[in-house]
Design an enzyme around this catalytic site. Structure first.
Site, PDB file in Angstrom:
ATOM      1  N   ALA A  90      -5.339  -2.170   5.371  1.00  0.00           N
ATOM      2  CA  ALA A  90      -6.704  -1.730   5.708  1.00  0.00           C
ATOM      3  C   ALA A  90      -7.519  -1.650   4.432  1.00  0.00           C
ATOM      4  O   ALA A  90      -6.958  -1.596   3.332  1.00  0.00           O
ATOM      5  CB  ALA A  90      -6.673  -0.348   6.367  1.00  0.00           C
TER       6      ALA A  90
ATOM      7  N   LYS B 171     -12.555   1.600  11.718  1.00  0.00           N
ATOM      8  CA  LYS B 171     -11.199   2.009  12.131  1.00  0.00           C
ATOM      9  C   LYS B 171     -11.178   2.320  13.630  1.00  0.00           C
ATOM     10  O   LYS B 171     -10.209   1.999  14.318  1.00  0.00           O
ATOM     11  CB  LYS B 171     -10.714   3.207  11.312  1.00  0.00           C
ATOM     12  CG  LYS B 171     -10.496   2.928   9.830  1.00  0.00           C
ATOM     13  CD  LYS B 171      -9.371   1.937   9.546  1.00  0.00           C
ATOM     14  CE  LYS B 171      -8.008   2.499   9.869  1.00  0.00           C
ATOM     15  NZ  LYS B 171      -6.934   1.530   9.525  1.00  0.00           N
TER      16      LYS B 171
ATOM     17  N   ASP C 159      -3.129 -12.712   3.585  1.00  0.00           N
ATOM     18  CA  ASP C 159      -4.422 -12.036   3.708  1.00  0.00           C
ATOM     19  C   ASP C 159      -4.696 -11.959   5.205  1.00  0.00           C
ATOM     20  O   ASP C 159      -4.814 -13.001   5.858  1.00  0.00           O
ATOM     21  CB  ASP C 159      -5.513 -12.841   2.979  1.00  0.00           C
ATOM     22  CG  ASP C 159      -6.842 -12.084   2.979  1.00  0.00           C
ATOM     23  OD1 ASP C 159      -7.161 -11.410   3.987  1.00  0.00           O
ATOM     24  OD2 ASP C 159      -7.558 -12.157   1.966  1.00  0.00           O
ATOM     25  N   ILE C 160      -4.780 -10.753   5.757  1.00  0.00           N
ATOM     26  CA  ILE C 160      -4.863 -10.653   7.224  1.00  0.00           C
ATOM     27  C   ILE C 160      -6.209 -11.147   7.773  1.00  0.00           C
ATOM     28  O   ILE C 160      -6.357 -11.256   8.976  1.00  0.00           O
ATOM     29  CB  ILE C 160      -4.550  -9.229   7.764  1.00  0.00           C
ATOM     30  CG1 ILE C 160      -5.521  -8.186   7.238  1.00  0.00           C
ATOM     31  CG2 ILE C 160      -3.121  -8.836   7.496  1.00  0.00           C
ATOM     32  CD1 ILE C 160      -5.447  -6.879   8.014  1.00  0.00           C
TER      33      ILE C 160
ATOM     34  N   TYR D 241     -16.436   3.231   7.385  1.00  0.00           N
ATOM     35  CA  TYR D 241     -14.966   3.233   7.401  1.00  0.00           C
ATOM     36  C   TYR D 241     -14.458   3.753   8.745  1.00  0.00           C
ATOM     37  O   TYR D 241     -13.663   3.090   9.426  1.00  0.00           O
ATOM     38  CB  TYR D 241     -14.433   4.089   6.244  1.00  0.00           C
ATOM     39  CG  TYR D 241     -12.939   4.353   6.309  1.00  0.00           C
ATOM     40  CD1 TYR D 241     -12.014   3.321   6.139  1.00  0.00           C
ATOM     41  CD2 TYR D 241     -12.450   5.642   6.543  1.00  0.00           C
ATOM     42  CE1 TYR D 241     -10.641   3.569   6.209  1.00  0.00           C
ATOM     43  CE2 TYR D 241     -11.098   5.896   6.613  1.00  0.00           C
ATOM     44  CZ  TYR D 241     -10.194   4.855   6.443  1.00  0.00           C
ATOM     45  OH  TYR D 241      -8.841   5.117   6.514  1.00  0.00           O
TER      46      TYR D 241
ATOM     47  N   GLY E  39       0.840  -1.199   0.000  1.00  0.00           N
ATOM     48  CA  GLY E  39       0.000   0.000   0.000  1.00  0.00           C
ATOM     49  C   GLY E  39       0.878   1.253   0.000  1.00  0.00           C
ATOM     50  O   GLY E  39       2.106   1.167   0.142  1.00  0.00           O
TER      51      GLY E  39
HETATM   52  N1  LIG Z   1      -5.569   6.780   2.268  1.00  0.00           N
HETATM   53  C1  LIG Z   1      -5.850   7.765   3.103  1.00  0.00           C
HETATM   54  O1  LIG Z   1      -6.134   8.892   2.688  1.00  0.00           O
HETATM   55  C2  LIG Z   1      -5.816   7.521   4.590  1.00  0.00           C
HETATM   56  C3  LIG Z   1      -6.210   8.548   5.454  1.00  0.00           C
HETATM   57  C4  LIG Z   1      -6.142   8.345   6.837  1.00  0.00           C
HETATM   58  C5  LIG Z   1      -5.681   7.124   7.322  1.00  0.00           C
HETATM   59  N2  LIG Z   1      -5.345   6.140   6.453  1.00  0.00           N
HETATM   60  C6  LIG Z   1      -4.896   4.846   7.002  1.00  0.00           C
HETATM   61  O2  LIG Z   1      -3.556   4.652   6.628  1.00  0.00           O
HETATM   62  C7  LIG Z   1      -3.297   3.253   6.462  1.00  0.00           C
HETATM   63  C8  LIG Z   1      -2.608   3.010   5.141  1.00  0.00           C
HETATM   64  O3  LIG Z   1      -3.441   3.478   4.091  1.00  0.00           O
HETATM   65  P1  LIG Z   1      -2.917   3.654   2.590  1.00  0.00           P
HETATM   66  O4  LIG Z   1      -3.297   4.990   2.146  1.00  0.00           O
HETATM   67  O5  LIG Z   1      -1.494   3.212   2.473  1.00  0.00           O
HETATM   68  O6  LIG Z   1      -3.871   2.588   1.886  1.00  0.00           O
HETATM   69  P2  LIG Z   1      -3.693   1.676   0.611  1.00  0.00           P
HETATM   70  O7  LIG Z   1      -2.708   2.258  -0.330  1.00  0.00           O
HETATM   71  O8  LIG Z   1      -5.079   1.392   0.166  1.00  0.00           O
HETATM   72  O9  LIG Z   1      -3.040   0.356   1.219  1.00  0.00           O
HETATM   73  C9  LIG Z   1      -3.757  -0.549   1.975  1.00  0.00           C
HETATM   74  C10 LIG Z   1      -3.013  -1.877   1.946  1.00  0.00           C
HETATM   75  O10 LIG Z   1      -3.780  -2.831   2.699  1.00  0.00           O
HETATM   76  C11 LIG Z   1      -3.762  -4.047   1.982  1.00  0.00           C
HETATM   77  N3  LIG Z   1      -4.898  -4.882   2.351  1.00  0.00           N
HETATM   78  C12 LIG Z   1      -6.223  -4.617   2.223  1.00  0.00           C
HETATM   79  N4  LIG Z   1      -6.934  -5.681   2.625  1.00  0.00           N
HETATM   80  C13 LIG Z   1      -6.034  -6.625   3.030  1.00  0.00           C
HETATM   81  C14 LIG Z   1      -6.144  -7.945   3.518  1.00  0.00           C
HETATM   82  N5  LIG Z   1      -7.335  -8.523   3.700  1.00  0.00           N
HETATM   83  N6  LIG Z   1      -5.010  -8.624   3.807  1.00  0.00           N
HETATM   84  C15 LIG Z   1      -3.796  -8.066   3.616  1.00  0.00           C
HETATM   85  N7  LIG Z   1      -3.620  -6.828   3.139  1.00  0.00           N
HETATM   86  C16 LIG Z   1      -4.733  -6.122   2.842  1.00  0.00           C
HETATM   87  C17 LIG Z   1      -3.843  -3.617   0.532  1.00  0.00           C
HETATM   88  O11 LIG Z   1      -3.469  -4.672  -0.297  1.00  0.00           O
HETATM   89  P3  LIG Z   1      -4.198  -4.824  -1.745  1.00  0.00           P
HETATM   90  O12 LIG Z   1      -3.805  -3.572  -2.490  1.00  0.00           O
HETATM   91  O13 LIG Z   1      -3.629  -6.044  -2.313  1.00  0.00           O
HETATM   92  O14 LIG Z   1      -5.660  -4.860  -1.461  1.00  0.00           O
HETATM   93  C18 LIG Z   1      -2.839  -2.461   0.554  1.00  0.00           C
HETATM   94  O15 LIG Z   1      -1.528  -2.958   0.417  1.00  0.00           O
HETATM   95  C19 LIG Z   1      -4.663   2.562   6.652  1.00  0.00           C
HETATM   96  O16 LIG Z   1      -4.763   2.087   7.960  1.00  0.00           O
HETATM   97  C20 LIG Z   1      -5.661   3.666   6.448  1.00  0.00           C
HETATM   98  O17 LIG Z   1      -6.864   3.429   7.142  1.00  0.00           O
HETATM   99  C21 LIG Z   1      -5.369   6.323   5.107  1.00  0.00           C
END
Ligand SMILES: NC(=O)c1ccc[n+]([C@@H]2O[C@H](COP(=O)([O-])OP(=O)(O)OC[C@H]3O[C@@H](n4cnc5c(N)ncnc54)[C@H](OP(=O)(O)O)[C@@H]3O)[C@@H](O)[C@H]2O)c1
Length: 295
Positions: free
Chosen positions: A73, A140, A49-50, A136, A11
């Site tokens: 996530a 969280k 897969d978590i 969401y 991610g």
């Molecule tokens: N994006 C935002 O704007 C934002 C804002 C505030 C907080 N956050 C938090 O920051 C953290 C990182 O977010 P990010 O932006 O890096 O998100 P992201 O790019 O969507 O990455 C999420 C990662 O989680 C993996 N994932 C999803 N379901 C899974 C499963 N069942 N088993 C294993 N891996 C799984 C995805 O893998 P796949 O790609 O293979 O599905 C991806 O590698 C999260 O906790 C999110 O809630 C994000």
């Protein structure tokens, strides 16, 4: 050298966490969910897969990490609204199980959460009562609680509108989506009535390791200090990346008829992390300048 397990390593944030761990000289073990591991041989990749609790426990026991980072996530806000059970499984249940497995092997744990645990009525400190407006945010928030219960010493970082260069997929984020459209000469529809404090993934990764080094625990808000509307963010992106005649189109959140309700000003107050680390969080512009320099 520590053994660092970066869960969700493909991610956006997971990529920056992996790179930061390498930069600090750690042995990095990261997980991917898709069939193929990314081609970075400096990292030991495992497919995971978590949602599979026994696979999670087996992996943590076999790699015996000193530190586990949970960047996995379901982050699609409207997707979570459409599939709340799956969102609950990944964002809450699996997060708690990963924290529990980490505790069993004596590993420290860093969990990532979001500004969407708040209703956005105004700037939020770590002491502000959470009140999520959508599935969401709710999953969280319950994930935070499951993690704290399973691993009371964990570090919990709440981030907001995470941005940075995604080197592994075409998935865009708060900045690259704007930049892509601007560079293609397209009009960019941006909310004028939602204010956020965006988080540069590189800053969050640095903070995660700095807090771990300090043996910190508890909740920390991590973002740029600027609470700005999406239109203001767009303006800053256009200026830093020197886009002439940017076509920013202000729209209201309401006009989009989105499935999940959005908090209007879930801005994070970052005083606690600044005082703990004794340094200011970089401004949005400084982060954009760093992105430009590392393109
Ligand atoms: N994006 C935002 O704007 C934002 C804002 C505030 C907080 N956050 C938090 O920051 C953290 C990182 O977010 P990010 O932006 O890096 O998100 P992201 O790019 O969507 O990455 C999420 C990662 O989680 C993996 N994932 C999803 N379901 C899974 C499963 N069942 N088993 C294993 N891996 C799984 C995805 O893998 P796949 O790609 O293979 O599905 C991806 O590698 C999260 O906790 C999110 O809630 C994000």
């Amino acid at each position: 050298m520590a053994r660092v397990l970066d869960v969700g390593g493909t991610g956006l944030l997971g990529q920056y966490l992996g790179q930061e761990a390498l930069r600090r000289g750690h042995h990095v073990i990261a997980t991917h969910r898709g069939r193929h591991a990314p081609e970075d041989e400096r990292i030991e990749w495992h497919r995971l897969d978590i949602r599979d609790a026994s696979a999670v426990s087996a992996l943590v026991r076999s790699v015996r990490p000193n530190l586990v980072l949970n960047a996995a996530a379901i982050t699609d806000v409207d997707g979570c609204e459409a599939n709340p059970d799956e969102a609950k499984h990944v964002n809450e249940t699996a997060a708690g199980q990963l924290a529990w497995s980490s505790k069993q092997v004596g590993a420290a744990f860093v969990h990532i959460s979001t500004d969407y645990v708040f209703d956005g009525a105004g700037p939020a400190t770590e002491d502000t009562e959470p009140h999520p407006l959508n599935a969401y945010g709710a999953t969280k928030l319950f994930g935070e609680r499951a993690v704290r219960q399973a691993h009371p010493d964990s570090i919990l970082l709440r981030l907001s509108s995470v941005f940075g260069w995604n080197r592994l997929s075409s998935k865009t984020n708060a900045v690259t989506w704007i930049l892509q459209k601007l560079e293609a000469g397209q009009e960019v529809p941006l909310f004028f009535d939602q204010k956020v404090t965006p988080t540069y993934a590189k800053t969050a990764a640095e903070v995660a390791f700095d807090l771990w080094d300090q043996h910190a625990s508890g909740v920390f808000h991590v973002s740029c200090p600027d609470c700005a509307s999406r239109v203001e963010l767009g303006r800053a992106v256009a200026e830093v990346f020197q886009i002439s005649n940017p076509r920013l189109h202000p729209i209201s959140v309401e006009s989009m008829a989105l499935r999940a309700k959005r908090p209007l000003a879930p801005c994070l107050v970052v005083r606690k992390v600044e005082e703990t680390l004794k340094r200011p969080m970089p401004t949005f512009r400084a982060c954009l300048e760093d992105m430009k320099a590392t393109r």
